[in-house]
Design an enzyme around this catalytic site. Structure first.
Site, short mmCIF file in Angstrom:
data_model
loop_
_atom_site.label_atom_id
_atom_site.label_comp_id
_atom_site.label_asym_id
_atom_site.label_seq_id
_atom_site.Cartn_x
_atom_site.Cartn_y
_atom_site.Cartn_z
N ARG A 184 35.60 50.28 24.00
CA ARG A 184 35.22 49.99 25.39
C ARG A 184 33.92 49.20 25.45
O ARG A 184 33.65 48.53 26.45
CB ARG A 184 35.13 51.30 26.17
CG ARG A 184 34.90 51.13 27.66
CD ARG A 184 35.46 52.28 28.48
NE ARG A 184 34.99 53.58 28.05
CZ ARG A 184 33.88 54.18 28.51
NH1 ARG A 184 33.12 53.55 29.41
NH2 ARG A 184 33.53 55.38 28.09
N TYR A 206 35.13 37.28 51.08
CA TYR A 206 36.49 37.63 50.65
C TYR A 206 36.89 38.95 51.30
O TYR A 206 36.16 39.94 51.22
CB TYR A 206 36.43 37.72 49.13
CG TYR A 206 37.64 38.16 48.37
CD1 TYR A 206 38.86 37.51 48.50
CD2 TYR A 206 37.52 39.19 47.44
CE1 TYR A 206 39.95 37.91 47.74
CE2 TYR A 206 38.60 39.58 46.67
CZ TYR A 206 39.82 38.96 46.83
OH TYR A 206 40.89 39.34 46.07
N ASP A 264 28.91 35.73 44.73
CA ASP A 264 30.27 35.44 44.26
C ASP A 264 30.34 33.93 44.09
O ASP A 264 30.41 33.18 45.05
CB ASP A 264 31.30 35.93 45.28
CG ASP A 264 32.74 35.72 44.81
OD1 ASP A 264 32.98 34.84 43.95
OD2 ASP A 264 33.64 36.42 45.31
N LYS A 280 40.77 32.95 38.24
CA LYS A 280 41.05 31.67 38.90
C LYS A 280 40.77 30.50 37.96
O LYS A 280 41.54 30.25 37.04
CB LYS A 280 40.27 31.63 40.22
CG LYS A 280 40.76 32.75 41.17
CD LYS A 280 40.02 32.81 42.45
CE LYS A 280 40.68 33.75 43.46
NZ LYS A 280 40.70 35.17 43.04
#
Length: 399
Positions: A59, A112, A184, A209
């Site tokens: 992890r 968003y 962002d 994206k």
């Protein structure tokens, strides 16, 4: 060597340290949970250096992760990068790393929609207060700061309506009050703006994206300055945030062609946008590179280029006529997200329902496009046929 050439080389070279690539071009995929050690000394060394690129536990990451993290941090201009299973996870984990019950968050009104829902549902339930602010507020943000304001969140350009924010001014004011400035930065990707040079403390990417670029991986990143990196890194780890090495591998591979893809997205989108300016149905463009986009002056100052995502507003239209426009396209597809090689189209009604600090005229339909890598003439022909259907539907309603 010009800055453009330097960046193109950086995109190809970042994160390719031999200790991670093991001498191959692309970092191998290391799938791991348990890391085993031959000696207690080896285990103690790994534990001591678990945040410095030593394998300790799956992890914490593997060389596959470390290579991608180093590449993103270098391209964005930050100190360290944390990885998440999606862009939304990057946003939520970053906010929760710097907020606690009783704190106040300043959130841009054009954000968003899932981020808005995070604020009004999950964060509110944890006792965290959110004030939504006008994306174009600039220095007026001072009036909204409270003694318990801990985070200022920006998204520039904003989702759907594309307002570009005055990031340096907002960040300067945040820092005057000891507030963490989080951006962002997905629209710009890591290459079309320099967030840390603008004063941002943490830059978030929905790497799903443009970084991935092929619509086949969910992944998010948050890159922090040296001051905030330890807190972001450890709190994200405590929340169990991790990513698949296979997904990280695909994101790293996508990253290597980011520059050429972004340039083509921009070129195609500008051609389509300029054609839309000739259409009588179009009221105005919401493309940051055009003067009709709110905050265009900040785009010219703070961005080196645009991309394939923008919106336009129609002069009129209803659900039936907009549906006729969107359906039966040959090249544009209807679907959420963006940043892949394919072109997408969506309509947005009821934007006023996801605004609280600003007003939106929902009588004029908004269409959002993502312009992909197809021939733009084919995309223009597709939209032209869509406008024919749109006009036919409007005419039928009049009859």
């Amino acid at each position: 060597m010009t800055e453009k050439h330097q960046q193109a080389t950086q995109i190809v070279s970042a994160g390719r340290d031999k200790k991670w690539t093991k001498g191959v071009i692309n970092p191998p995929v290391f799938r791991a949970s348990t890391i085993v050690f031959d000696t207690m000394e080896d285990m103690r060394y790994a534990a001591k250096n678990k945040t410095n690129g030593e394998m300790f536990y799956g992890r914490r990451g593997t060389p596959t992760h470390f290579a991608f993290q180093a590449a993103i941090a270098e391209l964005e201009g930050g100190f360290g990068t944390a990885l998440y299973p999606s862009g939304a996870a990057a946003i939520s984990a970053t906010l929760m790393s710097f907020l606690k019950s009783g704190d106040h968050l300043l959130m841009v009104d054009s954000v968003y929609e899932p981020t808005r829902d995070l604020c009004t549902k999950l964060l509110a339930g944890l006792g965290i207060e959110t004030t939504f602010y006008d994306p174009l507020i600039g220095a007026g943000i001072r009036k909204l700061i409270k003694p318990n304001t801990k985070v200022l969140f920006l998204e520039s350009p904003g989702s759907i309506t594309m307002e570009v924010q005055d990031v340096p001014t907002l960040c300067d004011i945040a820092h005057e009050h000891g507030i963490v400035a989080i951006l962002d930065n997905t629209w710009a990707s890591p290459i079309n703006s320099r967030p840390f040079e603008l004063g941002v403390d943490i830059s978030i990417q929905a790497a799903t994206k443009y970084i991935v670029g092929h619509s086949d991986v969910m992944i998010g990143t948050a890159t922090a300055s040296e001051k905030y990196w330890p807190q972001l890194r450890e709190n994200s780890y405590l929340m169990g945030q991790t990513t698949s090495p296979d997904d990280v591998y695909l994101a790293t591979r996508g990253l290597r062609t980011l520059g050429v893809r972004m340039a083509q997205h921009e070129k195609n989108a500008l051609k389509v946008a300029n054609w839309l300016l000739t259409r009588p149905e179009v009221d105005h463009l919401r493309h940051p590179a055009f003067e009709t986009c709110p905050g265009h002056e900040f785009f010219k100052r703070d961005f080196s280029a645009s991309n394939g995502l923008f919106s336009f507003v129609l002069k009129q239209g209803d659900s039936a006529s907009v549906t006729a426009l969107l359906e039966n396209m040959s090249h544009f597809k209807m679907g959420f997200s963006w940043g892949g090689y394919e072109s997408l189209i969506l309509s947005y009604f009821g934007i006023d329902g996801i605004r609280s600090a600003t007003k939106w005229d929902s009588s004029k339909p908004l269409i959002r496009l993502h312009i992909g890598l197809e021939d733009p003439d084919d995309l223009i022909a597709d939209l032209s046929a869509g406008f024919d259907r749109f006009n036919a539907a409007l005419a039928a309603k009049v009859k």
